[in-house]
Scaffold this motif. Structure first.
Motif, PDB file in Angstrom:
ATOM      1  N   GLY A  36       0.820  -1.210   0.000  1.00  0.00           N
ATOM      2  CA  GLY A  36       0.000   0.000   0.000  1.00  0.00           C
ATOM      3  C   GLY A  36       0.849   1.254   0.000  1.00  0.00           C
ATOM      4  O   GLY A  36       0.544   2.234  -0.680  1.00  0.00           O
ATOM      5  N   ARG A  37       1.941   1.244   0.754  1.00  0.00           N
ATOM      6  CA  ARG A  37       2.831   2.406   0.778  1.00  0.00           C
ATOM      7  C   ARG A  37       3.565   2.569  -0.546  1.00  0.00           C
ATOM      8  O   ARG A  37       3.810   3.696  -0.982  1.00  0.00           O
ATOM      9  CB  ARG A  37       3.838   2.278   1.914  1.00  0.00           C
ATOM     10  CG  ARG A  37       3.201   2.485   3.251  1.00  0.00           C
ATOM     11  CD  ARG A  37       4.219   2.522   4.340  1.00  0.00           C
ATOM     12  NE  ARG A  37       3.547   2.709   5.617  1.00  0.00           N
ATOM     13  CZ  ARG A  37       4.170   3.053   6.710  1.00  0.00           C
ATOM     14  NH1 ARG A  37       5.464   3.248   6.716  1.00  0.00           N
ATOM     15  NH2 ARG A  37       3.492   3.202   7.824  1.00  0.00           N
ATOM     16  N   ILE A  38       3.918   1.446  -1.170  1.00  0.00           N
ATOM     17  CA  ILE A  38       4.588   1.519  -2.467  1.00  0.00           C
ATOM     18  C   ILE A  38       3.614   1.999  -3.538  1.00  0.00           C
ATOM     19  O   ILE A  38       3.959   2.824  -4.385  1.00  0.00           O
ATOM     20  CB  ILE A  38       5.185   0.147  -2.840  1.00  0.00           C
ATOM     21  CG1 ILE A  38       6.363  -0.176  -1.921  1.00  0.00           C
ATOM     22  CG2 ILE A  38       5.630   0.114  -4.293  1.00  0.00           C
ATOM     23  CD1 ILE A  38       6.884  -1.592  -2.053  1.00  0.00           C
ATOM     24  N   ALA A  39       2.383   1.520  -3.490  1.00  0.00           N
ATOM     25  CA  ALA A  39       1.397   1.859  -4.519  1.00  0.00           C
ATOM     26  C   ALA A  39       0.883   3.289  -4.389  1.00  0.00           C
ATOM     27  O   ALA A  39       0.474   3.891  -5.379  1.00  0.00           O
ATOM     28  CB  ALA A  39       0.221   0.884  -4.452  1.00  0.00           C
ATOM     29  N   THR A  40       0.892   3.842  -3.161  1.00  0.00           N
ATOM     30  CA  THR A  40       0.377   5.196  -2.952  1.00  0.00           C
ATOM     31  C   THR A  40       1.394   6.038  -2.181  1.00  0.00           C
ATOM     32  O   THR A  40       1.185   6.373  -1.016  1.00  0.00           O
ATOM     33  CB  THR A  40      -0.945   5.158  -2.168  1.00  0.00           C
ATOM     34  OG1 THR A  40      -0.710   4.482  -0.924  1.00  0.00           O
ATOM     35  CG2 THR A  40      -2.040   4.460  -2.928  1.00  0.00           C
ATOM     36  N   PRO A  41       2.499   6.408  -2.826  1.00  0.00           N
ATOM     37  CA  PRO A  41       3.526   7.179  -2.119  1.00  0.00           C
ATOM     38  C   PRO A  41       3.048   8.575  -1.722  1.00  0.00           C
ATOM     39  O   PRO A  41       3.558   9.145  -0.762  1.00  0.00           O
ATOM     40  CB  PRO A  41       4.673   7.250  -3.117  1.00  0.00           C
ATOM     41  CG  PRO A  41       4.057   7.019  -4.448  1.00  0.00           C
ATOM     42  CD  PRO A  41       2.871   6.137  -4.208  1.00  0.00           C
ATOM     43  N   TRP A  42       2.077   9.126  -2.436  1.00  0.00           N
ATOM     44  CA  TRP A  42       1.589  10.462  -2.124  1.00  0.00           C
ATOM     45  C   TRP A  42       0.836  10.476  -0.792  1.00  0.00           C
ATOM     46  O   TRP A  42       0.819  11.485  -0.113  1.00  0.00           O
ATOM     47  CB  TRP A  42       0.686  10.984  -3.234  1.00  0.00           C
ATOM     48  CG  TRP A  42      -0.496  10.099  -3.481  1.00  0.00           C
ATOM     49  CD1 TRP A  42      -1.699  10.147  -2.847  1.00  0.00           C
ATOM     50  CD2 TRP A  42      -0.573   9.015  -4.401  1.00  0.00           C
ATOM     51  NE1 TRP A  42      -2.527   9.162  -3.315  1.00  0.00           N
ATOM     52  CE2 TRP A  42      -1.859   8.454  -4.270  1.00  0.00           C
ATOM     53  CE3 TRP A  42       0.306   8.462  -5.323  1.00  0.00           C
ATOM     54  CZ2 TRP A  42      -2.275   7.362  -5.026  1.00  0.00           C
ATOM     55  CZ3 TRP A  42      -0.118   7.384  -6.076  1.00  0.00           C
ATOM     56  CH2 TRP A  42      -1.381   6.844  -5.933  1.00  0.00           C
ATOM     57  N   ALA A  43       0.254   9.365  -0.390  1.00  0.00           N
ATOM     58  CA  ALA A  43      -0.504   9.321   0.863  1.00  0.00           C
ATOM     59  C   ALA A  43       0.420   9.463   2.068  1.00  0.00           C
ATOM     60  O   ALA A  43       0.117  10.193   3.006  1.00  0.00           O
ATOM     61  CB  ALA A  43      -1.296   8.032   0.959  1.00  0.00           C
ATOM     62  N   SER A  44       1.556   8.804   2.071  1.00  0.00           N
ATOM     63  CA  SER A  44       2.467   8.900   3.210  1.00  0.00           C
ATOM     64  C   SER A  44       3.154  10.261   3.250  1.00  0.00           C
ATOM     65  O   SER A  44       3.452  10.775   4.316  1.00  0.00           O
ATOM     66  CB  SER A  44       3.506   7.779   3.166  1.00  0.00           C
ATOM     67  OG  SER A  44       4.267   7.849   1.981  1.00  0.00           O
ATOM     68  N   GLN A  45       3.395  10.878   2.100  1.00  0.00           N
ATOM     69  CA  GLN A  45       3.983  12.212   2.078  1.00  0.00           C
ATOM     70  C   GLN A  45       3.007  13.230   2.646  1.00  0.00           C
ATOM     71  O   GLN A  45       3.388  14.139   3.361  1.00  0.00           O
ATOM     72  CB  GLN A  45       4.376  12.608   0.654  1.00  0.00           C
ATOM     73  CG  GLN A  45       5.552  11.837   0.114  1.00  0.00           C
ATOM     74  CD  GLN A  45       5.818  12.176  -1.342  1.00  0.00           C
ATOM     75  OE1 GLN A  45       5.052  12.906  -1.973  1.00  0.00           O
ATOM     76  NE2 GLN A  45       6.888  11.631  -1.884  1.00  0.00           N
ATOM     77  N   HIS A  46       1.740  13.075   2.333  1.00  0.00           N
ATOM     78  CA  HIS A  46       0.722  13.990   2.833  1.00  0.00           C
ATOM     79  C   HIS A  46       0.636  13.916   4.355  1.00  0.00           C
ATOM     80  O   HIS A  46       0.532  14.929   5.026  1.00  0.00           O
ATOM     81  CB  HIS A  46      -0.636  13.660   2.201  1.00  0.00           C
ATOM     82  CG  HIS A  46      -1.748  14.524   2.699  1.00  0.00           C
ATOM     83  ND1 HIS A  46      -1.847  15.851   2.391  1.00  0.00           N
ATOM     84  CD2 HIS A  46      -2.809  14.252   3.507  1.00  0.00           C
ATOM     85  CE1 HIS A  46      -2.919  16.361   2.974  1.00  0.00           C
ATOM     86  NE2 HIS A  46      -3.521  15.398   3.661  1.00  0.00           N
TER      87      HIS A  46
END
Length: 60
Positions: A36-46
């Motif tokens: 999930g973190r690899i697929a959605t890197p923008w979510a963890s940056q936000h």
């Protein structure tokens, strides 16, 4: 393993089945979290940016 040990009354087999199930669940959960973190890197940056903004407001 779990059900067979339960039916035969073998405690070691039941405990092994329970422990194996918990370990497998934790490994698969970690794998899904990592994917999930690899697929959605923008979510963890936000989340990181939002946490920094909150820290600035509190310390100021």
């Amino acid at each position: 393993m779990f059900t067979d040990g339960f039916q035969r009354g073998i405690t070691a087999s039941v405990l092994t089945g329970i422990i194996a199930t918990v370990i497998l669940a934790l490994v698969l959960d970690g794998l899904v979290l990592l994917l999930g973190r690899i697929a959605t890197p923008w979510a963890s940056q936000h989340v990181a940016i939002k946490a920094q903004d909150t820290t600035r407001e509190v310390s100021a």
